[in-house]
Design a protein around this motif. Structure first.
Motif, PDB file in Angstrom:
ATOM      1  N   PHE B 114      44.010  44.434  54.811  1.00  0.00           N
ATOM      2  CA  PHE B 114      43.617  43.232  55.531  1.00  0.00           C
ATOM      3  C   PHE B 114      44.245  41.985  54.911  1.00  0.00           C
ATOM      4  O   PHE B 114      44.690  41.090  55.625  1.00  0.00           O
ATOM      5  CB  PHE B 114      42.091  43.107  55.529  1.00  0.00           C
ATOM      6  N   ALA B 115      44.265  41.934  53.591  1.00  0.00           N
ATOM      7  CA  ALA B 115      44.789  40.720  52.947  1.00  0.00           C
ATOM      8  C   ALA B 115      45.246  41.019  51.530  1.00  0.00           C
ATOM      9  O   ALA B 115      44.712  41.905  50.853  1.00  0.00           O
ATOM     10  CB  ALA B 115      43.715  39.623  52.922  1.00  0.00           C
ATOM     11  N   THR B 141      48.746  36.803  52.444  1.00  0.00           N
ATOM     12  CA  THR B 141      48.578  37.187  53.852  1.00  0.00           C
ATOM     13  C   THR B 141      48.172  35.961  54.672  1.00  0.00           C
ATOM     14  O   THR B 141      47.316  35.182  54.257  1.00  0.00           O
ATOM     15  CB  THR B 141      47.495  38.268  53.973  1.00  0.00           C
ATOM     16  N   PHE B 144      45.485  37.740  60.137  1.00  0.00           N
ATOM     17  CA  PHE B 144      44.272  38.518  59.873  1.00  0.00           C
ATOM     18  C   PHE B 144      43.721  39.166  61.140  1.00  0.00           C
ATOM     19  O   PHE B 144      42.509  39.379  61.244  1.00  0.00           O
ATOM     20  CB  PHE B 144      43.203  37.608  59.255  1.00  0.00           C
ATOM     21  N   GLY B 147      40.536  37.841  62.790  1.00  0.00           N
ATOM     22  CA  GLY B 147      39.904  36.955  61.809  1.00  0.00           C
ATOM     23  C   GLY B 147      38.575  37.522  61.366  1.00  0.00           C
ATOM     24  O   GLY B 147      38.114  38.542  61.881  1.00  0.00           O
ATOM     25  N   SER B 148      37.961  36.858  60.411  1.00  0.00           N
ATOM     26  CA  SER B 148      36.716  37.389  59.841  1.00  0.00           C
ATOM     27  C   SER B 148      35.672  36.307  59.683  1.00  0.00           C
ATOM     28  O   SER B 148      35.977  35.191  59.263  1.00  0.00           O
ATOM     29  CB  SER B 148      37.003  38.008  58.472  1.00  0.00           C
TER      30      SER B 148
END
Lengths: 397, 152
Positions: B114-115, B141, B144, B147-148
């Protein structure tokens, strides 16, 4: 009552304007036609002038599969070119942005200036007698139109911005035309879904019940449901402004101070441009949302946040905070749209449904689907086909 | 001093596990009351620094408490820190740089990166106990997916 397979796939008993075939999001042939007949013939938001403030600055982007470079040339004019060498079509500038007086193709070192003129061909003697020379090896220039510091491009040589866009930007004149604004935020992501599904999230506002913060801030504000869509020719539109109540989210303050030019406290505006760009203004900060199709089910989504150029660090911090609350990659709102679109895409890609319904009629008020219907009217004009006809099932046509 | 290093490593590791497990109250308890959290990166698009989040602890706590109000990516994040550089200045503040990888595992059991980035932490010793004074999540990164809602 549940429905049988036949009933599920039967053509809706609705006016043809009120539904679309899922094929317009999934069919590869339609996608190719869109790229050629629609995307390359309409105006694409490329960047804001603040992204290329000085002579020699450039930005690169993909526009419907065509690599583009936008630059502020040495004479100060903003120009755009296909970012492809005249020799064998190698991408010339590979960085997303930069500053250069000359652009040299890495492959055979043909060189261009910021006006797109070829200034040098390596070992030119070998082309003697062929007609190939630097004087006729300039780059392919792309039309540009700059309005309110917004840079638009069009791959059609004869396209007219004023004819195509008309007065649709008038709702931004005070915001973007009073003080210089600049981009302080940029992020992008690949969305697993069709580009039109993303753009619909800015036109079909019935989905806003999805968003926790919208339910509180927007629907709890004054006149949310009563706002009227104003439709412009060409599939563009805007909603009447309203005042939203940011303090209704735990820990958030109302946006009373330092609004962008022309905005009142708490004011929200939005403006949709055909085919893929939306401007959303939340009192203190402006978001520019645009997208680029990669394939029928993959879209590059770009997000920019703008504040006032030259403002204090304190003011910038406030605008950035307000921007990120909603629209950053770790914000509250934007990702919910992406999650919803990807969930929709997953179903229609698996043939989970044949039709999308845009049949809400509320006298053109906010949750009326009128903006989507007008959008697809324009889409049909470019595509020379109806959006409600299935692509892969001739018997239905 | 080795004991302090061990405690510092432990608090950073705990911060990862508690966020992974979405035990937000326990996570916040690892911070000093005036803690500060940021997510930053360099944008080659704009050729300038970007700040994706910049929150005092109270706002950070509000954000975490609101997570369950939202539609989110299904599955679980997993934060992995390695290769810590621990700079103890002899006083009560310790600077720590950790390499960071974040993975996401969806409900089908597929894990994806993810990152990538670093934690740049300032750890404060409060009554001999290390607490997070500030954390800058410095990301390489910049994409994403959707996104989160949960910070990194």
């Amino acid at each position: 009552m549940t429905r049988s397979g036949k009933e599920w796939h039967d053509t809706p008993v609705l006016p043809e304007s009120d539904y679309v075939s899922s094929d317009i999001y999934t069919d590869m042939d339609l996608f190719q036609t869109e790229q050629e007949e629609l995307k390359r013939k309409t105006w694409k938001f490329a960047c804001h002038t603040s992204e290329i403030p000085t002579h020699g600055d450039f930005r690169t982007l993909d526009h419907s599969g065509v690599p583009i470079i936008v630059t502020r040339s040495d004479d100060g004019e903003i120009r755009a070119f296909v970012n492809s060498c005249s020799h064998r079509n190698t991408t010339i500038m590979r960085e997303p942005s930069g500053n250069a007086k000359l652009w040299t193709c890495l492959f055979h070192r043909w060189t261009y200036n910021t006006k797109g003129e070829c200034t040098a061909i390596t070992a030119p003697d070998g082309y003697e007698g062929t007609g190939i020379c630097k004087e006729n090896a300039g780059l392919r220039e792309v039309q540009t139109a700059i309005r309110l510091d917004l840079v638009f491009i069009n791959l059609e040589d004869e396209a007219s911005f004023d004819n195509d866009i008309g007065d649709a930007l008038e709702g931004l004149t005070d915001v973007l035309g009073t003080k210089k604004l600049e981009v302080f935020h940029y992020h992008k992501f690949q969305l697993k879904g069709n580009w039109k599904l993303w753009h619909e999230t800015n036109m079909e506002l019935y989905h806003e019940f999805l968003h926790y913060v919208n339910r509180r801030v927007a629907m709890g504000g004054d006149g949310y449901f009563d706002r009227q869509w104003k439709i412009y020719p060409g599939g563009h539109g805007t909603l009447n402004p309203m005042k939203q109540k940011y303090e209704r989210v735990e820990g958030w303050a109302q946006r009373e101070e330092k609004p962008l030019p022309g905005l009142g406290p708490g004011e929200f505006r939005m403006l949709v441009l055909f085919p893929d760009t939306t401007f959303l203004i939340r009192t203190t900060t402006l978001r520019i949302d645009t997208s680029t199709p990669i394939s029928p089910n993959l879209t590059l989504v770009e997000q920019r946040g703008l504040g006032i150029a030259g403002e204090s660090d304190e003011d910038r911090e406030m605008r950035r905070k307000h921007h990120n609350q909603y629209w950053g990659p770790f914000g509250r709102n934007l990702s919910e749209d992406a999650i919803a679109v990807e969930a929709l895409d997953a179903a229609i890609r698996g043939d989970g449904g044949s039709w999308g319904l845009f049949a809400r009629r509320e006298n053109d008020r906010a949750l009326d689907d009128v903006m989507v219907r007008e959008y697809y009217k324009e889409w049909q004009r470019y595509m020379n086909r109806s959006a409600h006809i299935r692509a892969s099932r001739p018997s239905n046509t | 001093m080795d004991n302090v290093r061990g405690l510092v490593e432990s608090v950073i590791f705990q911060s990862c596990l508690l966020l992974d497990e979405e035990r937000f109250d326990d996570y916040i308890a690892l911070w000093v009351p005036d803690g500060h959290y940021r997510i930053t990166t360099w944008s080659p698009d704009l050729r300038r620094e970007l700040v994706f989040l910049d929150l005092g602890l109270r706002d950070f706590q509000n954000l975490l408490e609101g997570v369950n109000n939202h539609q989110r990516m299904l599955g679980q994040f997993s934060r992995h820190v390695t290769g810590q550089l621990i700079d103890i200045d002899g006083k009560d503040q310790i600077n720590v740089t950790s390499s960071l990888l974040v993975t996401h595992t969806d409900l089908e059991g597929i894990s994806k990166l993810f990152a990538v980035g670093r934690y740049l932490d300032e750890i404060e010793l409060v009554d001999g106990k290390p607490l997070i004074g500030s954390r800058e999540v410095r990301l390489s990164t910049r994409q994403f997916g959707p996104g989160s809602h949960i910070p990194i």
